[in-house]
Design an enzyme around this catalytic site. Structure first.
Site, PDB file in Angstrom:
ATOM      1  N   ASP A 191      83.621 -24.120  18.523  1.00 23.02           N
ATOM      2  CA  ASP A 191      83.232 -23.957  17.123  1.00 23.02           C
ATOM      3  C   ASP A 191      83.420 -22.504  16.732  1.00 23.02           C
ATOM      4  OD1 ASP A 191      82.199 -24.624  14.631  1.00 23.02           O
ATOM      5  OD2 ASP A 191      80.550 -25.782  15.475  1.00 23.02           O
ATOM      6  N   HIS A 250      87.412 -19.053   9.493  1.00 14.61           N
ATOM      7  CA  HIS A 250      86.086 -19.600   9.828  1.00 14.61           C
ATOM      8  C   HIS A 250      86.079 -20.318  11.173  1.00 14.61           C
ATOM      9  CE1 HIS A 250      83.890 -19.106   5.906  1.00 14.61           C
ATOM     10  NE2 HIS A 250      85.116 -18.771   5.566  1.00 14.61           N
TER      11      HIS A 250
END
Ligand code: ADP
Ligand code: F6P
Length: 470
Positions: A362, A156
């Site tokens: 991110d 992720h």
């Protein structure tokens, strides 16, 4: 039909509603449709030092199989290697990584323990989907236990460039362990390429049409950007009956609102963002008294080095900005160190004219996507997004992309967003919504699982010789 078994470090049950973190939100929504088993840590630290048994709970079509961690495992595996080495390094903060060999050993022990816990629950046709950096070595231990089911891994968070990855003293063993999976999925092609480059350079892997030939077996890689369910977010954003939303709106009067929502994490670029907002006020007198900035950032991993500091710094910066610019009838910046129900959060996003999402790094950033889906189509707000969020790869062209290290550039983008005419906002919104729909959460799950199931099944021989992980 085969069962789906999801394994992740933390398991968050739907009823907890406030689940923060893209993994919790994404995995829950994905499992909700297919049904299956979700195995992992229940978020508690056991009083006993011995491993506790699994507790199972059935909710709808999902079986939650959870257990607490021992204090030792929590310290070494979760707080130590996962969050003081892997998290900072994978977010390009090798400078604050704190490697300790005993933490790494603790990490391996917990990965082995997860595999041992799974083994007796498995049926031959089960498909196993493992999530995130806490469980990079889990697949290797499954293979050692003779498990031949298909096992896919999805990261992720970003995968760093090879030179950054190499700063982890056990980089080679970690990458070798990843090669025990059948499929390794990434958020962006940049992450996938970084992993492939590392394997070619440091593991002598050979890339081919069927994936990488590494460690005596084939491991396939792919890019699967995680999405959201745009219609569900839109629907939730419309139900703004909540007390908090009504109070916020009446307190704003006619002022415009800039909103940011993140876990309180140094990778999210919060200080840089606060400074950019201050520059907006400094160089744009017209915005003073006319715009408010709301930052929602619940504490996260507060017992890990680096997280307490960022909280203190944020409080100081917010205090300074409000002290300098605030007026009796106007608080420029409201910083809320707490979590909200998603049913409150989505209407808040809808009520805001600018979504300000500027992580320094991110994996994806779901808030960026939720902000877009929450907008009213007849008067949508503008997304100001960091070019270093995985989401920027998909949302480029619709969002205003900024460099989070460029305070002035961010202030200019805020100014542009606040002044943007409706026609431009509407056309950008349409572009963004089309992309969110094309790559929604169902697409993420289905493409990953289809690719996982389409490959050849592992045999004990092709699982490769167990390599030393230490
Ligand atoms: P990360 O996984 O690094 O936390 P993401 O932006 O990908 O970042 O995912 C965060 C998810 O958690 C989003 O779905 C968001 O709505 C939710 N979330 C973040 N902050 C809060 C909060 N304060 N209250 C409730 N949910 C939150
Ligand atoms: O999405 C990234 C992630 O690290 C998830 O793996 C994790 O569950 C979430 O953020 C929240 O972090 P934590 O589980 O450490 O509280």
């Amino acid at each position: 039909m085969s069962r789906l078994i999801v394994i992740s470090n933390r398991v968050t049950q739907a009823s907890e509603g406030k689940a923060t973190g893209g993994l919790a939100v994404g995995v829950h929504d994905a499992l909700h449709e297919t049904g299956g088993v979700w195995l992992g840590w229940n978020g508690e630290v056991a009083a006993e030092d011995a491993p506790a048994p699994i507790a199972t709970q059935q909710r709808g079509n999902i079986t939650y199989a959870t257990f607490p961690l021992t204090q030792r495992d929590y310290d070494r595996y979760y707080r130590g290697f996962s969050n003081a080495v892997l998290w900072p390094t994978f977010h390009y903060r090798a400078d604050i990584s704190r490697f300790r060999r005993e933490d790494y050993e603790g990490y391996l022990n917990v990965n082995r323990d997860f595999a041992r816990r799974l083994a007796p629950l498995l049926q031959p046709d089960d498909v196993i989907w493992v999530h995130d950096y806490h469980l990079m070595a889990f697949g290797r231990y499954c293979r050692e236990l003779g498990i031949t089911n298909r096992i896919g891994f999805f990261l992720h968070i970003p995968f760093p460039g090879p030179e950054v990855f190499r700063t982890i003293p056990t980089h080679r063993a970690l990458a070798q362990a990843l090669c025990a999976y059948d499929l390794v999925g990434f958020q962006t092609d940049v992450d996938e390429q970084a992993f492939t480059d590392y394997c070619v350079r440091c593991l002598d892997a050979v890339p081919g049409a069927q994936g990488l030939l590494a460690q005596g077996r084939r491991v396939r890689t792919g890019t699967y950007p995680i999405g959201i369910d745009p219609d569900a977010v839109t629907a939730m954003s419309r139900t703004n009956r909540s007390r908090q939303v009504v109070a916020l709106k009446s307190g704003l009067a006619d002022r415009k609102l800039i909103i940011s929502v993140d876990r309180l994490d140094y990778s999210k670029g919060l200080i840089e963002r606060f400074n950019a907002f201050e520059q907006l006020l400094e160089h744009g007198p017209g915005h003073r008294g006319a715009v408010s900035f709301v930052q929602i950032a619940p504490s996260s991993r507060s017992d890990v080095l680096g997280y307490r500091e960022i909280r203190r710094e944020l409080e100081r910066t917010a205090g300074r900005i409000n002290g300098r610019w605030g007026e009796l009838a106007w608080t420029p910046l409201r910083y809320m160190n707490r979590s909200y129900e998603r049913s409150v959060l989505m209407p808040l996003l809808r009520a805001s004219q600018v979504g300000f999402v500027t992580p320094l790094r991110d994996g994806m950033n779901l808030v960026a996507k939720e902000y877009v889906a929450a907008q009213p189509p007849d008067d949508p707000g503008v997304l100001v997004l960091s070019e270093f969020a995985g989401a920027a790869r998909e949302l480029e062209g619709g969002a205003l992309l900024v460099n989070p290290y460029d305070t002035e550039g961010m202030a200019l983008a805020l100014d542009r967003a606040l002044r943007m005419p409706l026609a431009e906002r509407a056309s950008r919104y349409e572009v963004l919504m089309r992309r969110l729909r094309a790559h929604d959460l169902t697409h993420w799950r289905d493409t990953f699982l289809a690719d996982l199931q389409s490959g050849t099944k592992a045999s004990p021989q092709s699982a490769g010789e167990p390599a030393a992980l230490v």
